[in-house]
Each structure stands twice: as C-alpha cells, then as structure tokens.
Write an enzyme that holds these catalytic residues in place. Structure first.
Site, PDB file in Angstrom:
ATOM      1  N   GLY A 109       0.831  -1.196   0.000  1.00 24.31           N
ATOM      2  CA  GLY A 109       0.000   0.000   0.000  1.00 24.31           C
ATOM      3  C   GLY A 109       0.866   1.247   0.000  1.00 24.31           C
ATOM      4  CG  ASN A 110       1.123   3.265  -2.679  1.00 24.62           C
ATOM      5  OD1 ASN A 110       0.139   3.838  -3.111  1.00 24.62           O
ATOM      6  ND2 ASN A 110       1.593   2.136  -3.204  1.00 24.62           N
ATOM      7  N   GLY A 151       8.941   0.115  -0.032  1.00 23.32           N
ATOM      8  CA  GLY A 151       9.568  -0.947   0.753  1.00 23.32           C
ATOM      9  C   GLY A 151       9.994  -0.636   2.177  1.00 23.32           C
ATOM     10  CB  SER A 206       4.876   4.489  -3.493  1.00 24.29           C
ATOM     11  OG  SER A 206       3.933   3.674  -4.109  1.00 24.29           O
ATOM     12  CD  GLU A 218       0.929   0.685  -8.177  1.00 21.88           C
ATOM     13  OE1 GLU A 218       0.871   1.357  -9.230  1.00 21.88           O
ATOM     14  OE2 GLU A 218       0.888  -0.558  -8.145  1.00 21.88           O
ATOM     15  CG  HIS A 251      -3.009  -4.320  -7.511  1.00 18.37           C
ATOM     16  ND1 HIS A 251      -2.224  -3.528  -8.318  1.00 18.37           N
ATOM     17  CD2 HIS A 251      -2.558  -4.105  -6.254  1.00 18.37           C
ATOM     18  CE1 HIS A 251      -1.342  -2.884  -7.579  1.00 18.37           C
ATOM     19  NE2 HIS A 251      -1.528  -3.217  -6.323  1.00 18.37           N
TER      20      HIS A 251
END
Ligand SMILES: [Zn+2]
Length: 217
Positions: A28-29, A44, A72, A74, A156
C-alpha cells in the site's frame, strides 16, 4: 497545512491503514498533494519505521525533488489522478481483503449503502488489469474514475482518495465496509442498488453539510 504537517499526517495514516487491517507489511501507499508537488511514502519501508524525512517529494512529472528513498512504485497512478482531479488532495492505495476479493472478480461494487453513496459518490468501478506500478495501470484507473473517490484495481486491490488525508482514509474504510456488505448480501440474495437520484441526493448532503468542516483540512 504546511509540508511538515502533511509528512506527519502521511505517517499517521500509514500506521492507521496498517492498524485497521487495510494493508499488511509494507504494501500500500499514501500520498498528498501540496501545491504542484506530490508527497508520497517510499517504496519498501515499513510504516512503523517511517520518519518525516523518509517521505519523498516529487513533481507532477514523477521526478524526485527531495528525499533519500525511491518513491512508491504506484507514483504514476497517484500523479495521473492529481493531474485529472483538482479536488483530490490525498490518495491511499490499499490491498484490503473484501475490496480485493471483488477486484479479483473484476466486477464493480454497485451503490448499495448510504455511507458509500455519501463518501465515495456511488458505484465503485473496477479498472482493467494492468501490471502494478505501470503507466498502463494509471491509464486504466483514469478510464473509469470520473468523479468517484474509489476504484478497484483488477486482481490487485483498491485506490481511494479525498480532499484531505483524513477523508481519503475514511473512503478506504467505507470502501472496505461496502465491499464486505456486498459480499455478505450476495450470500442471501441479489443486492438491490440504490436509485441514482438517491445516490446523488446523499452525495449532495455530504458535500454541502456533513463534510464542510473537513474540506480545508
Ligand atoms: Zn498495490
């Protein structure tokens, strides 16, 4: 809100999405927009180890302006949403279980319940599958986003957004709750969606009344 407070809020809500079970590990972010910059969690690093200087600052072309880590993966999806939606000030990507279960079926979640209509703005579309972290994924999200505050990512997870980090976090929780209700309801029978006029009325009430104090936060 200044940039340091935004960094602290990102960390606070990173811990929250983990605490309430919307993500596990470093998945997630979270990002927030500040003027023409995007502040985002690094790739990470566990949420509980983040300090304000770990938050990466990027421009709207995905270039890193400040930070000692890689942003991130994304980032491109976050940036594309900010470029297309002026009202969005924060985005949270989660891998929550019930929303992901529906994302695996690649179906939309119909507008079935009051708080979903108010806070998310109606049906939650499922974006077509694309490999995580790619520009294709960003494009697939934009294709279905319209004025909604949440989108499922096929096979996802989900992406939620709002006018503040706090509101984006509320959207994540309401999305997960709606997904859970939808799955439970399908065990009993065919869930009946709310009429579009009802959804619009509820959304209007939320935007003009309930959320007035949250808007500027
Ligand atoms: Zn993900």
């Amino acid at each position: 809100m200044d940039i340091e407070s935004i960094k602290r809020d990102i960390i606070f809500y990173g811990l929250e999405i983990k605490r309430v079970g919307l993500v596990v590990g470093t998945w997630g972010n979270i990002s927030a927009r500040y003027e023409d910059k995007v502040l985002i969690t690094p790739s990470g690093i566990p949420y509980e180890k983040l300090s304000p200087e770990d938050i990466v600052i990027c421009d709207l072309n995905c270039n890193v302006l400040e930070g000692r880590h890689i942003p991130s993966t994304e980032l491109s999806t976050h940036v594309e949403i900010y470029k297309h939606r002026d009202d969005v000030k924060s985005i949270i990507h989660t891998h929550s279980i019930y929303a992901s279960a529906i994302a695996v079926t690649r179906k939309n979640i119909p507008a079935i319940i009051e708080d979903m209509a108010m806070i998310i703005g109606g049906e939650v579309p499922c974006a077509k599958y694309a490999f995580p972290g790619t520009m294709d994924l960003a494009e697939n999200v934009l294709e279905v986003l319209e004025n909604k505050n949440a989108v499922l990512l096929a096979n996802h997870g989900a992406i939620s957004m709002g006018r503040s980090i706090k509101e984006a976090f509320n959207v994540c929780q309401i999305l997960e709750k709606s997904a859970q209700i939808y799955i439970f309801a399908t065990q009993i029978g065919m869930p009946k969606p709310l009429a579009i006029e009802e959804v619009e009325k509820m959304r209007e009430i939320y935007l003009n009344k309930y959320s007035k104090n949250d808007e500027a936060k």
